[in-house]
Design a protein around this motif. Structure first.
Motif, short mmCIF file in Angstrom:
data_model
loop_
_atom_site.label_atom_id
_atom_site.label_comp_id
_atom_site.label_asym_id
_atom_site.label_seq_id
_atom_site.Cartn_x
_atom_site.Cartn_y
_atom_site.Cartn_z
N ARG A 178 0.83 -1.21 0.00
CA ARG A 178 0.00 0.00 0.00
C ARG A 178 0.87 1.26 0.00
NH1 ARG A 178 -4.38 -0.38 4.63
NH2 ARG A 178 -5.07 1.54 3.60
N SER A 179 1.93 1.26 0.79
CA SER A 179 2.83 2.42 0.83
C SER A 179 3.53 2.60 -0.51
CB SER A 179 3.86 2.26 1.94
OG SER A 179 3.25 2.29 3.21
N MET A 180 3.96 1.49 -1.14
CA MET A 180 4.62 1.58 -2.44
C MET A 180 3.66 2.13 -3.49
SD MET A 180 7.19 -1.71 -2.73
CE MET A 180 5.96 -2.96 -2.37
N ASN A 181 2.39 1.69 -3.44
CA ASN A 181 1.39 2.19 -4.38
C ASN A 181 1.14 3.69 -4.19
OD1 ASN A 181 1.05 -0.34 -5.52
ND2 ASN A 181 -0.66 -0.89 -4.18
N ASP A 182 1.09 4.12 -2.92
CA ASP A 182 0.91 5.56 -2.64
C ASP A 182 2.05 6.37 -3.24
OD1 ASP A 182 -1.35 4.95 -1.17
OD2 ASP A 182 -0.29 4.90 0.75
N PHE A 183 3.27 5.90 -3.05
CA PHE A 183 4.45 6.60 -3.54
C PHE A 183 4.46 6.62 -5.07
CE2 PHE A 183 9.36 6.71 -3.57
CZ PHE A 183 9.35 8.09 -3.59
N SER A 184 4.15 5.49 -5.68
CA SER A 184 4.14 5.39 -7.14
C SER A 184 3.09 6.32 -7.75
CB SER A 184 3.86 3.94 -7.56
OG SER A 184 3.79 3.82 -8.95
N GLU A 185 1.90 6.38 -7.14
CA GLU A 185 0.85 7.26 -7.65
C GLU A 185 1.24 8.73 -7.52
OE1 GLU A 185 -2.70 6.26 -5.60
OE2 GLU A 185 -2.91 4.28 -6.54
N TRP A 186 1.90 9.07 -6.42
CA TRP A 186 2.34 10.45 -6.20
C TRP A 186 3.36 10.86 -7.27
CZ3 TRP A 186 7.16 12.42 -4.17
CH2 TRP A 186 7.12 13.78 -3.82
N ILE A 187 4.32 9.98 -7.55
CA ILE A 187 5.32 10.26 -8.58
C ILE A 187 4.67 10.40 -9.96
CG2 ILE A 187 7.26 9.22 -9.85
CD1 ILE A 187 8.31 8.14 -7.23
N THR A 188 3.69 9.52 -10.24
CA THR A 188 2.99 9.57 -11.53
C THR A 188 2.18 10.85 -11.66
OG1 THR A 188 2.87 7.15 -11.58
CG2 THR A 188 1.39 8.36 -13.04
N ASP A 189 1.48 11.24 -10.60
CA ASP A 189 0.64 12.45 -10.64
C ASP A 189 1.48 13.69 -10.93
OD1 ASP A 189 -1.58 10.93 -10.15
OD2 ASP A 189 -1.67 11.37 -8.00
N LEU A 190 2.67 13.74 -10.37
CA LEU A 190 3.53 14.91 -10.56
C LEU A 190 4.45 14.77 -11.78
CD1 LEU A 190 4.55 15.74 -6.88
CD2 LEU A 190 2.83 16.85 -8.30
N ARG A 191 4.33 13.64 -12.50
CA ARG A 191 5.14 13.35 -13.69
C ARG A 191 6.64 13.45 -13.39
NH1 ARG A 191 2.97 17.23 -18.21
NH2 ARG A 191 2.92 18.69 -16.45
N LEU A 192 7.02 12.84 -12.26
CA LEU A 192 8.41 12.87 -11.84
C LEU A 192 9.17 11.68 -12.41
CD1 LEU A 192 7.92 13.81 -8.09
CD2 LEU A 192 8.63 15.33 -9.93
N LEU A 193 10.46 11.85 -12.57
CA LEU A 193 11.35 10.79 -13.05
C LEU A 193 12.29 10.39 -11.92
CD1 LEU A 193 12.55 9.07 -15.39
CD2 LEU A 193 14.05 11.01 -15.88
N ASP A 194 12.34 9.09 -11.63
CA ASP A 194 13.24 8.57 -10.61
C ASP A 194 14.61 8.37 -11.24
OD1 ASP A 194 14.41 7.41 -8.41
OD2 ASP A 194 13.41 5.46 -8.64
N LEU A 195 15.56 9.24 -10.91
CA LEU A 195 16.88 9.18 -11.51
C LEU A 195 17.65 7.97 -10.99
CD1 LEU A 195 17.90 12.95 -11.29
CD2 LEU A 195 16.92 11.73 -13.24
N PRO A 196 18.35 7.24 -11.87
CA PRO A 196 19.11 6.06 -11.43
C PRO A 196 20.32 6.46 -10.58
CG PRO A 196 19.55 6.53 -13.73
CD PRO A 196 18.45 7.47 -13.32
N LEU A 197 20.70 5.56 -9.66
CA LEU A 197 21.85 5.80 -8.79
C LEU A 197 23.03 4.98 -9.27
CD1 LEU A 197 20.18 5.63 -5.25
CD2 LEU A 197 20.63 7.65 -6.65
N HIS A 198 24.24 5.49 -9.05
CA HIS A 198 25.46 4.76 -9.34
C HIS A 198 26.07 4.29 -8.01
CE1 HIS A 198 25.51 5.81 -13.60
NE2 HIS A 198 25.18 7.05 -13.24
N GLY A 199 26.80 3.18 -8.07
CA GLY A 199 27.41 2.67 -6.85
C GLY A 199 26.53 1.63 -6.19
#
Length: 317
Positions: free
Chosen positions: A160-181
């Motif tokens: 449920r928490s992951m779904n909340d976070f995913s929907e929030w990112i989608t609503d704001l049209r955000l991009l999750d930048l990849p991490l190195h290391g």
């Protein structure tokens, strides 16, 4: 603008000042976010020691009475000119302009709540603020939640928490930048999670940066792309050789005696990393071969055209 985010877990601990200042100087940081500072009063003197000079501005949100939270944003006043500051219980959003490119944007620092209800309330609060300011945004922080199951191992998964976070990112049209290391940013015993993230929304606004032609935008990307390629691919053969040496030494030891648990783990890890780097090198070679082939075709277009016309003539005859 070079950004740094650190979940400092208490800014009052003096031995953390030196490594932070070292990172700021080494990476030439111009914007820094600190989370979980646990401070209840201003720490401006401590920030000066971390930053290394007086040419900075900052914004801070104090921790709660139970020593929870606390967020600080610090930036170079010559590089980033702040026009307004927005704050919540665990987040800071700075609106301003990157001076060298005359690029208006927003930069945020976030430290998520540990409970789902607190996070949802924070997400809604930030969403309302972000939507009301139509500018590119970069948000750095420890969100205290993962985006999908692959970002967490060895502990209970909350869908449920992951779904909340995913929907929030989608609503704001955000991009999750990849991490190195390292893949995970938080560890406790066998539990691992990627809680720290950099989220951005730049694409549409990037096309409309005023007074900057497209070829200049591409030139801006040239230097960081070269640095990224040098850091990730120029040392490829050296890394492969290093892993081969480690594997050879451990296999020699195994001929004379049984390897202990630590040595077996090192051998397995070295074999895994060697396999990954060999695949990566093979892909690079194939990409270069294809690129070289296309260049040859371009240089010999007259020959290929003549050959094609000759073949068609033969078919007609």
């Amino acid at each position: 603008m070079n950004c740094l985010f650190w979940n400092i877990r208490g800014i009052g601990i003096g031995e953390k000042i030196v490594p932070i200042r070292s990172l700021v100087e080494k990476k030439k940081v111009t914007f820094m976010g600190l989370a979980e500072t646990k401070h209840k009063r201003s720490v401006q003197n401590r920030l000066k020691r971390m930053w290394g000079n007086d040419d900075y501005d900052f914004c801070e949100v104090y921790a709660s009475e139970t020593n929870g939270g606390g967020v600080i944003a610090v930036w170079d006043k010559q590089t980033f000119i702040a026009s307004s500051k927005h704050m919540g219980s665990r987040w800071i959003l700075i609106e301003g302009c990157i001076n060298s490119y005359n690029f208006e944007c927003r930069v945020g620092v976030i430290y998520g709540h540990n409970d789902r209800m607190g996070r949802c309330a924070m997400f809604e609060e930030i969403k309302q603020r972000v939507v009301s300011i139509n500018k590119p945004i970069l948000m750095l922080g420890d969100f205290n939640v993962t985006l999908h199951a692959g970002e967490r191992t060895g502990s209970y998964r909350c869908d449920r928490s992951m779904n909340d976070f995913s929907e929030w990112i989608t609503d704001l049209r955000l991009l999750d930048l990849p991490l190195h290391g390292l893949k995970f940013t938080w560890r406790r015993n066998e539990s691992k999670s990627r809680l720290d993230k950099a989220l951005c929304f730049l694409i549409n606004e990037w096309r409309n940066i005023p007074n900057v032609p497209l070829h200049n935008k591409l030139k801006i990307l040239k230097t960081p792309l070269k640095a990224w390629r040098s850091a990730n691919f120029d040392c490829m053969d050296n890394k492969i050789a290093d892993f081969e040496v480690v594997i050879h030494d451990l296999e020699q030891k195994s001929d004379n005696r049984m390897l202990d648990t630590m040595e077996k783990a090192r051998l397995n890890a070295a074999n895994s990393f060697l396999h990954q780097w060999l695949i990566r090198r093979e892909r690079i070679w194939r990409q270069r071969a294809r690129s070289y082939g296309f260049k040859l075709k371009d240089h010999n277009s007259k020959f290929f055209l003549a050959a094609t016309l000759y073949k068609k003539k033969e078919e007609r005859d």
